[in-house]
Design a protein around this motif. Sequence first.
Motif, short mmCIF file in Angstrom:
data_model
loop_
_atom_site.label_atom_id
_atom_site.label_comp_id
_atom_site.label_asym_id
_atom_site.label_seq_id
_atom_site.Cartn_x
_atom_site.Cartn_y
_atom_site.Cartn_z
N LEU A 26 43.69 30.50 21.45
CA LEU A 26 44.19 31.47 22.42
C LEU A 26 45.13 32.47 21.76
N SER A 27 45.17 33.69 22.31
CA SER A 27 46.11 34.68 21.81
C SER A 27 46.70 35.49 22.95
N HIS A 28 47.68 36.28 22.62
CA HIS A 28 48.56 36.99 23.55
C HIS A 28 48.06 38.41 23.83
N GLY A 29 48.80 39.09 24.71
CA GLY A 29 48.56 40.51 24.96
C GLY A 29 49.28 41.38 23.95
N SER A 30 49.14 42.68 24.11
CA SER A 30 49.70 43.62 23.14
C SER A 30 51.21 43.48 22.99
N ASN A 31 51.90 43.25 24.09
CA ASN A 31 53.35 43.22 24.05
C ASN A 31 53.89 41.87 24.50
N GLY A 32 53.11 40.82 24.28
CA GLY A 32 53.52 39.50 24.75
C GLY A 32 53.50 38.47 23.64
N GLY A 33 53.67 37.22 24.05
CA GLY A 33 53.67 36.13 23.10
C GLY A 33 52.83 34.96 23.58
N VAL A 34 52.76 33.94 22.77
CA VAL A 34 51.88 32.80 23.08
C VAL A 34 52.50 31.83 24.08
N ASP A 35 53.73 32.12 24.53
CA ASP A 35 54.35 31.28 25.56
C ASP A 35 54.23 31.90 26.94
N ALA A 36 53.34 32.87 27.12
CA ALA A 36 53.08 33.44 28.44
C ALA A 36 52.63 32.33 29.39
N ALA A 37 53.04 32.44 30.64
CA ALA A 37 52.80 31.36 31.60
C ALA A 37 51.33 31.03 31.79
N ASP A 38 50.48 32.06 31.81
CA ASP A 38 49.05 31.78 32.02
C ASP A 38 48.43 31.10 30.80
N LEU A 39 48.85 31.50 29.60
CA LEU A 39 48.34 30.82 28.40
C LEU A 39 48.77 29.36 28.37
N LEU A 40 49.99 29.08 28.76
CA LEU A 40 50.46 27.69 28.77
C LEU A 40 49.71 26.87 29.81
N ALA A 41 49.34 27.49 30.93
CA ALA A 41 48.57 26.77 31.95
C ALA A 41 47.18 26.41 31.44
N VAL A 42 46.56 27.34 30.72
CA VAL A 42 45.23 27.07 30.15
C VAL A 42 45.35 26.03 29.03
N ARG A 43 46.39 26.12 28.24
CA ARG A 43 46.65 25.11 27.21
C ARG A 43 46.72 23.72 27.84
N ALA A 44 47.46 23.59 28.93
CA ALA A 44 47.61 22.29 29.58
C ALA A 44 46.27 21.77 30.10
N ALA A 45 45.46 22.66 30.65
CA ALA A 45 44.14 22.25 31.15
C ALA A 45 43.27 21.74 30.01
N ALA A 46 43.30 22.44 28.88
CA ALA A 46 42.48 22.03 27.73
C ALA A 46 42.94 20.68 27.17
N LEU A 47 44.25 20.50 27.04
CA LEU A 47 44.77 19.23 26.53
C LEU A 47 44.42 18.08 27.47
N GLY A 48 44.42 18.36 28.77
CA GLY A 48 44.06 17.34 29.75
C GLY A 48 42.62 16.89 29.65
N LEU A 49 41.77 17.74 29.06
CA LEU A 49 40.35 17.41 28.87
C LEU A 49 40.06 16.86 27.48
N GLY A 50 41.11 16.65 26.70
CA GLY A 50 40.91 16.11 25.36
C GLY A 50 40.60 17.15 24.31
N GLY A 51 40.85 18.41 24.63
CA GLY A 51 40.63 19.47 23.65
C GLY A 51 41.86 19.69 22.80
#
Length: 205
Positions: A26-51
């Motif tokens: 996953l990566s960020h927007g032009s003026n953002g970072g990798v701790d954006a709330a939507d990226l963290l939500a997708v991260r959590a979903a992936a980890l919950g599936l064993g990814g």
Amino acid sequence: MEILTAHGPAEVTPDEVDDPAFLLVLSHGSNGGVDAADLLAVRAAALGLGGAVARVTQPFRLAGRRAPGSAVKQDEAWLEIVAVLRERFGDVPLVQGGRSNGARVACRTATAAGAAGVVALAFPLHPPGRPEKTRVGELREAGVEVLVVNGDRDPFGVPDPADAAAVTVLPGERHDLNKDPAAVGRAVEPWLRKWAARPVRTGRE
């Protein structure tokens, strides 16, 4: 974790798991970072599936710039980063994605990266107020299944359901998708689940 590319160093924040079902980059927007709330939500979903998950701070952001610059150079750097991550995480399905500019990069490079699919959060269909400057071709020409999650109040526009494998439009959300990040995770989780259930593939055949 730092990865040196031809266009400068990138920084990767990895979440490793034993015997990962897939790798989500996953990566960020032009003026953002990798701790954006939507990226963290997708991260959590992936980890919950064993990814396994790798969040990438691209070279232009690591250098302190807000504008990504040349799309060609950005895509070249991204492919170098993904190649290193594929070696690190092994021969598992690759799903790549990001929010806004990061979603554009993921779409443009999906075929070259050997991705199984793309998660496009807040895909910026056009600059605000300029619908004639459409970027819909990046969705249509990704060459893999693309899941789009956008807010219905996004000034950058909302892709049409015909432009991707799936388009989820979240009510009340703007471009930052931070009103209800959990809803972003819920939108992405069923789509990631099918990649978790698929046989291992390299994407390089």
